[in-house]
Design an enzyme around this catalytic site. Structure first.
Site, short mmCIF file in Angstrom:
data_model
loop_
_atom_site.label_atom_id
_atom_site.label_comp_id
_atom_site.label_asym_id
_atom_site.label_seq_id
_atom_site.Cartn_x
_atom_site.Cartn_y
_atom_site.Cartn_z
N HIS A 70 0.83 -1.21 0.00
CA HIS A 70 0.00 0.00 0.00
C HIS A 70 0.86 1.25 0.00
O HIS A 70 0.54 2.23 -0.68
CB HIS A 70 -0.94 0.00 1.21
CG HIS A 70 -2.09 -0.94 1.05
ND1 HIS A 70 -3.34 -0.70 1.58
CD2 HIS A 70 -2.19 -2.13 0.42
CE1 HIS A 70 -4.15 -1.70 1.28
NE2 HIS A 70 -3.48 -2.59 0.58
N ASP A 71 1.95 1.23 0.76
CA ASP A 71 2.83 2.41 0.78
C ASP A 71 3.32 2.70 -0.63
O ASP A 71 3.23 3.83 -1.11
CB ASP A 71 4.02 2.17 1.72
CG ASP A 71 4.89 3.42 1.84
OD1 ASP A 71 4.33 4.54 1.71
OD2 ASP A 71 6.11 3.30 2.05
N VAL A 74 0.73 3.97 -3.39
CA VAL A 74 0.13 5.29 -3.19
C VAL A 74 1.25 6.30 -2.92
O VAL A 74 1.91 6.22 -1.89
CB VAL A 74 -0.90 5.27 -2.03
CG1 VAL A 74 -1.62 6.60 -1.94
CG2 VAL A 74 -1.89 4.12 -2.19
N THR A 197 0.32 -16.02 -0.19
CA THR A 197 0.66 -17.30 0.45
C THR A 197 0.60 -17.17 1.96
O THR A 197 0.52 -18.16 2.68
CB THR A 197 2.08 -17.79 0.04
OG1 THR A 197 2.39 -18.96 0.81
CG2 THR A 197 3.14 -16.75 0.34
#
Ligand code: HEM
Ligand SMILES: *[C@@H]1O[C@H](CO)[C@@H](O)[C@H](O)[C@H]1NC(C)=O
Ligand SMILES: *[C@@H]1O[C@H](CO)[C@@H](O)[C@H](O)[C@H]1NC(C)=O
Ligand SMILES: *[C@@H]1O[C@H](CO)[C@@H](O)[C@H](O)[C@H]1NC(C)=O
Ligand SMILES: *[C@@H]1O[C@H](CO)[C@@H](O)[C@H](O)[C@H]1NC(C)=O
Ligand SMILES: *[C@@H]1O[C@H](CO)[C@@H](O)[C@H](O)[C@H]1NC(C)=O
Ligand SMILES: CC(=O)N[C@H]1CO[C@H](CO)[C@@H](O)[C@@H]1O
Length: 330
Positions: A70-71, A74, A197
């Site tokens: 996510h870092d 974005v 996984t």
């Protein structure tokens, strides 16, 4: 003779220009061991502080890995996901409860330990990348050298998540476009999806696939029917609290089993199942699912994580080195 010498000089100069311009580019990019001189114990402190957290709760490795994804998607890998909301700003983290990002306390503790040894030197964006590497390795994942030298951004905006992160309902076209827009290849897409996984998902995120796939109370036909029955037992309609393992049985072990899951039509998200809809991603899934011990997945994953970690980095004098990862400096 003279022409030959001239030509040699020309070649030499051409060579110098190429080397110099490569050096110039290098000045702006990340390098392994960036803190070797400015904070020699940095990577050891990071590992030593991370280890007890993961030993005590191995399930923390998965959300931390997801936090890095996510870092980086974005605003680039600039630690923007680590910032707390303020009175005027809902940050990326604000959608944390819904997106169930967690593990921020590990990052904050590691940062505190690093600051004690070398105040104001090591960025939060780098700390995140190193913590994730160490955590994945502890779950029997691959080890990779993390290029460092990222600086921390000062901006984080909640609403930027939707446009930058592909939703779990994504089809293969959308996934490929999204990764491409971040400079990642189709191979990176299929390899990084292997992160599933480890870890878990809330039932609410994929319950449409079980109960109302096309708005007619139906089940997603791409989901193995036997597995759909199993999932319905665990995930009742409207359940927003239960979590299920993405790779049942090995959700705390980083291995290639995810590809077996996907090949069998048991991927939890449409985005997992979609990897069978493109010949390049399908070939990878099928070959990893079939391969015995000699799988290339761990090596591939290490390479793809370096690609992920390069997205939109800020370096040099841009941005800042945050004092605490949840707050921009004054
Ligand atoms: C390809 C597009 C992707 C989509 C649509 C996607 C979507 C999701 C969603 C919806 C969840 C479940 C969240 C929850 O219910 O708590 C999840 C979990 C997870 N994702 Fe992904 N993901 C993608 C790619 C990635 C990548 C590239 C990584 C890391 C390299 C990653 C790592 C993880 C991990 C480790 C979890 C488990 C988190 C936990 O146990 O808390 N995902 N993903
Ligand atoms: C990290 O832990 C190892 C093993 O316990 C120890 O030898 C080393 O000195 C520690 N390094 C730092 C910088 O804390
Ligand atoms: C807060 O939001 C404003 C406008 O959206 C932005 O300019 C500013 O950089 C944000 N601050 C942080 C810490 O993200
Ligand atoms: C894939 O998803 C995109 C965006 O969500 C949509 O516009 C497109 O029609 C979809 N493609 C297929 C083949 O379903
Ligand atoms: C199923 O989806 C349709 C269309 O989005 C919606 O109108 C309907 O209310 C949904 N049914 C349930 C039980 O959620
Ligand atoms: C995918 O299929 C297309 C057309 O069927 C073919 O041209 C292409 O070479 C294939 N690519 C891979 C990676 O198999
Ligand atoms: C941004 C977002 O999706 N917010 C939601 C988080 O979850 C709560 C409770 O389920 C919703 O009310 C919000 O809309």
């Amino acid at each position: 003779m003279a022409t030959l010498r001239l030509f040699q000089v020309f070649l030499q100069q051409l060579f110098m220009v190429v080397v110099l311009s490569e050096l110039a580019v290098d000045g702006q990019s990340l390098q392994v061991g960036f803190y070797r001189k400015t904070c020699p114990p940095a990577e050891a402190i990071i590992r030593n502080t991370t280890t007890p957290y993961i030993l005590e709760d191995p399930s923390l490795a998965a959300p931390l890995l997801r936090v890095q994804f996510h870092d980086c998607f974005v605003r680039g890998c600039d630690g923007s996901v680590l910032l707390d909301s303020t009175e005027n700003n809902e940050t990326e983290k604000a959608s944390g409860p819904n997106q169930s990002l967690r593990g921020f306390h590990v990052i904050d503790a590691v940062k505190a330990a690093v600051e004690e040894a070398c105040p104001g030197v090591v960025s939060c964006a780098d700390i995140l990348a190193l913590v994730v590497r160490d955590a994945v390795f502890m779950l029997k994942g691959p080890f990779w050298e993390v290029p460092t030298g990222r600086r921390d951004g000062r901006v984080s905006i909640d609403s930027e998540i939707t446009e930058n992160l592909p939703p779990p309902s994504s089809n293969i076209t959308r996934l490929k476009t999204s990764f491409k827009s971040k400079g990642l290849s189709t191979k990176d897409l299929v390899v990084l999806s292997g992160a599933h996984t480890i870890g878990r998902s809330h039932c609410s995120i994929f319950s449409d696939r079980l109960y109302n796939f096309s708005g007619r109370g139906d089940t997603d036909p791409s989901l193995d029917p036997k597995y759909a029955i199993k999932l319905k037992k665990k995930c009742k309609r409207g359940d927003v609290t239960t979590v299920v393992e993405l790779d049942p049985g090995s959700f705390k072990t980083f291995n290639k089993d995810y590809y077996k899951v996907v090949a069998e039509g048991r991927g939890i998200f449409q985005s997992d199942a979609a990897l069978l809809d493109d010949n390049e991603t399908r070939d990878y899934v099928i070959s990893q699912a079939a391969s015995a011990v000699s799988s290339t997945f761990l090596k591939d994953f290490a390479e793809a994580m370096i690609n992920l970690g390069n997205i939109g980095v800020i370096t040099g004098t841009e941005g800042e080195i945050r004092k605490r990862c949840a707050f921009v400096n004054f």
